[in-house]
Design an enzyme around this catalytic site. Structure first.
Site, PDB file in Angstrom:
ATOM      1  N   GLY A  64     -37.633  10.725  -8.537  1.00  0.00           N
ATOM      2  CA  GLY A  64     -38.162  11.032  -9.853  1.00  0.00           C
ATOM      3  C   GLY A  64     -37.259  10.519 -10.949  1.00  0.00           C
ATOM      4  N   ASP A  65     -37.699  10.735 -12.174  1.00  0.00           N
ATOM      5  CA  ASP A  65     -36.989  10.281 -13.371  1.00  0.00           C
ATOM      6  C   ASP A  65     -36.813  11.476 -14.298  1.00  0.00           C
ATOM      7  OD1 ASP A  65     -36.149   9.160 -15.767  1.00  0.00           O
ATOM      8  OD2 ASP A  65     -37.734   7.669 -15.855  1.00  0.00           O
ATOM      9  N   PHE A  66     -35.575  11.866 -14.563  1.00  0.00           N
ATOM     10  CA  PHE A  66     -35.329  13.063 -15.374  1.00  0.00           C
ATOM     11  C   PHE A  66     -35.765  12.927 -16.820  1.00  0.00           C
ATOM     12  CE2 PHE A  66     -30.811  11.367 -14.811  1.00  0.00           C
ATOM     13  CZ  PHE A  66     -30.764  10.653 -16.010  1.00  0.00           C
ATOM     14  N   HIS A  83     -23.092  12.437 -20.067  1.00  0.00           N
ATOM     15  CA  HIS A  83     -22.155  11.567 -20.786  1.00  0.00           C
ATOM     16  C   HIS A  83     -22.616  10.105 -20.812  1.00  0.00           C
ATOM     17  CE1 HIS A  83     -19.241  10.437 -17.222  1.00  0.00           C
ATOM     18  NE2 HIS A  83     -20.485  10.146 -16.951  1.00  0.00           N
TER      19      HIS A  83
END
Length: 181
Positions: A64-66, A83
């Protein structure tokens, strides 16, 4: 990190964007009642170390892609993730984590929380390196509080560790839907 933070005894921990999943394995070793998900881009998952836990029933990898969404959890852990990104992108990632928290859940960020003043600190050197390489950088506790606020979270504590990293914890802020207060 797995030893320095008081993870719950049961529930689900989602390791968001950690690549190999080493921290997740260590957390699950210390908490046999927890289950875990390594949530990462497809390109990062082939080399994961989840098998080192020795119990495939408690852990899984999920592609998935956050920036879109994250799986539901009692704790979302973001180690060396925020960061890398701008404040706006960090607020988006944190907001996605807040939306997917189970009731009573928390977001845990593991990064170098910069101290104030001019005293030497490894995080300050890391901050310079990050600013050269990516659009992000290290942040102060106050910076994390602002990011969390934008995401509907409230910073509850920032725990120093034996190293240069800190563990920054946020919980859903009252009034930040869909959380009950």
């Amino acid at each position: 990190m797995a030893e320095a933070y008081d993870f719950p005894e049961t529930g689900t921990v989602v390791d968001v964007g950690d690549g190999l999943g080493g921290l997740l394995v260590e957390i699950l070793r210390r908490r046999p009642g927890l289950g875990g998900v390594l949530f990462e881009l497809a390109s990062a998952l082939p080399d994961h170390v989840l098998g080192e836990l020795g119990d495939d029933s408690r852990v899984r990898a999920q592609v998935g892609d956050f920036f879109g969404s994250v799986p539901p959890a009692d704790v979302h852990v973001l180690e060396y993730v925020l960061h890398d990104w701008t404040d706006e992108q960090c607020a988006r990632i944190s907001r996605n984590c807040r939306r997917a928290l189970n009731e009573g859940g928390r977001v845990v960020v593991v990064d170098a929380a910069l101290p104030s003043g001019n005293e030497p600190h490894f995080g300050k050197l890391l901050d310079l390196m990050m600013m050269v390489a990516v659009p992000g950088g290290e942040r102060t506790e106050a910076d994390f509080a602002r990011l969390f606020d934008q995401a509907g979270l409230r910073l509850t504590r920032a725990l120093p560790t034996d190293g240069s990293l800190s563990i920054v914890e946020g919980v859903p802020r009252c009034g930040a839907r869909p959380v009950r207060c």
